[in-house]
Design an enzyme around this catalytic site. Structure first.
Site, short mmCIF file in Angstrom:
data_model
loop_
_atom_site.label_atom_id
_atom_site.label_comp_id
_atom_site.label_asym_id
_atom_site.label_seq_id
_atom_site.Cartn_x
_atom_site.Cartn_y
_atom_site.Cartn_z
N CYS A 159 41.21 -30.67 0.72
CA CYS A 159 41.21 -32.09 0.37
C CYS A 159 42.37 -32.81 1.04
O CYS A 159 43.53 -32.61 0.67
CB CYS A 159 41.30 -32.24 -1.15
SG CYS A 159 41.49 -33.94 -1.71
N CYS A 165 44.38 -35.08 -1.25
CA CYS A 165 45.25 -34.34 -2.18
C CYS A 165 46.47 -33.77 -1.47
O CYS A 165 47.59 -33.85 -1.98
CB CYS A 165 44.48 -33.20 -2.83
SG CYS A 165 42.95 -33.69 -3.66
N ASP A 166 46.25 -33.16 -0.30
CA ASP A 166 47.30 -32.38 0.34
C ASP A 166 47.78 -32.93 1.67
O ASP A 166 48.70 -32.37 2.28
CB ASP A 166 46.82 -30.93 0.55
CG ASP A 166 46.43 -30.25 -0.75
OD1 ASP A 166 47.00 -30.64 -1.80
OD2 ASP A 166 45.57 -29.35 -0.73
#
Length: 303
Positions: A130, A133-134
């Site tokens: 993701c 997300c990261d």
């Protein structure tokens, strides 16, 4: 006993809850993780009616809030199987058992892995799924994106705004994502696409430092030094626990048509876990409404 138990709290499951609750049915949503499903990994949603632009996480929050406001009950648990009981069904979970007159399976799908040695070891230590997300962890660094479809190209576009370089690795000699996404990839100065290649092995001690690529045509292997790798090669349906009550196709998807019914009376299926030609947020929501109305009709027929 609830009227309807919904296994899965993604777009399909939450839409099913909405329609069932508006039909004055009691609803229990059983979700093993976070609500929203795969849409929570999308950095930007621009193809959902009425919403010009918002993140997948924001949309998931709205869907969840709507279901809860209408009175849905929630249990955080992993459904292991469904059994027949008198006057209904019993969902057996890891932590409890839940009874309902009908069940909607909306378990969605999970990220596919490459199947490489030490792959699980590097998840969170250089391997991600993701970008929203990261991605921030790799600001100013070099990352690889594995895949050439819509998801992979969306990840690469987002990462190109954060990272110094993005290398897209595609096993085919062409990209399969939408033309508009391909145009954005081709105009991004820091994005390179390597065609007809696969990841042959992973390099690193405690964290991923490089990947070995194998050319599908020549068989030649090269090492690509990277700081991180994002895998975006598709999804695997989460239907294994229900293989005895569902007809599954060769890929593990529930073999149901647009009616969202199954071979088992009182069991319905919705969303990405179902066999279908198009898997989009809107089609998941459509399945949710269809399955809920079918479940409501089934319950009403029992009276």
């Amino acid at each position: 006993m609830h009227d309807i138990a919904i296994i899965g709290g993604g777009a399909a499951g939450l839409t099913a809850a909405l329609y069932a609750l508006r039909a004055n049915k009691t609803v229990l949503i059983i979700e093993k993780g976070s609500f929203g499903g795969q849409i929570t990994f999308s950095p930007l949603v621009e193809n959902f009616p009425s919403q010009v632009s918002l993140s997948g996480a924001e949309l998931a929050d709205k869907l969840t809030e709507q279901a809860l406001m209408l009175g849905a009950d929630v249990e955080v648990d992993t459904a292991l199987k469904i059994e027949n009981i008198e006057n209904g069904k019993k969902v057996v979970g890891e932590y409890g058992e839940y009874e309902a007159k009908a069940v909607i399976i909306a378990t969605g799908a999970k990220h596919r892995m490459l199947g490489l040695e030490r792959e699980e070891q590097f998840v969170g230590e250089g391997i991600s799924f993701c970008a929203v997300c990261d991605g921030a962890f790799y600001k100013g660094k070099h990352v690889a994106v594995i895949g050439g479809g819509n998801s992979a190209l969306q990840e690469a576009i987002l990462l190109s705004k954060l990272c110094s370089k993005v290398t897209v690795v595609q096993n085919l000699d062409f990209l399969t994502g939408e033309d508009k996404l391909q145009e954005q990839i081709s105009t991004a100065e820091n994005v390179e696409v390597i065609y007809s290649s696969v990841v042959d092995s992973l390099v690193g001690d405690t964290s991923l430092t490089a990947i070995v690529l194998k050319d599908q045509k020549s068989g030649e292997k090269t090492t690509l030094e990277i700081d991180g790798m994002f895998i975006a090669i598709g999804l695997a349906p989460q239907n294994e626990a229900f293989k005895d009550i569902l007809n599954l196709d060769n890929y593990g998807y529930a073999d149901s048509d647009e009616s969202c019914t199954t071979k088992t009376e009182g069991i319905f299926v919705a969303g990405d876990c179902r066999k279908k030609s198009v898997r989009q947020l809107t089609t998941a929501c459509a399945d949710g409404s269809v399955s809920a109305l079918a479940a409501c009709r089934y319950i009403d027929s029992l009276k």
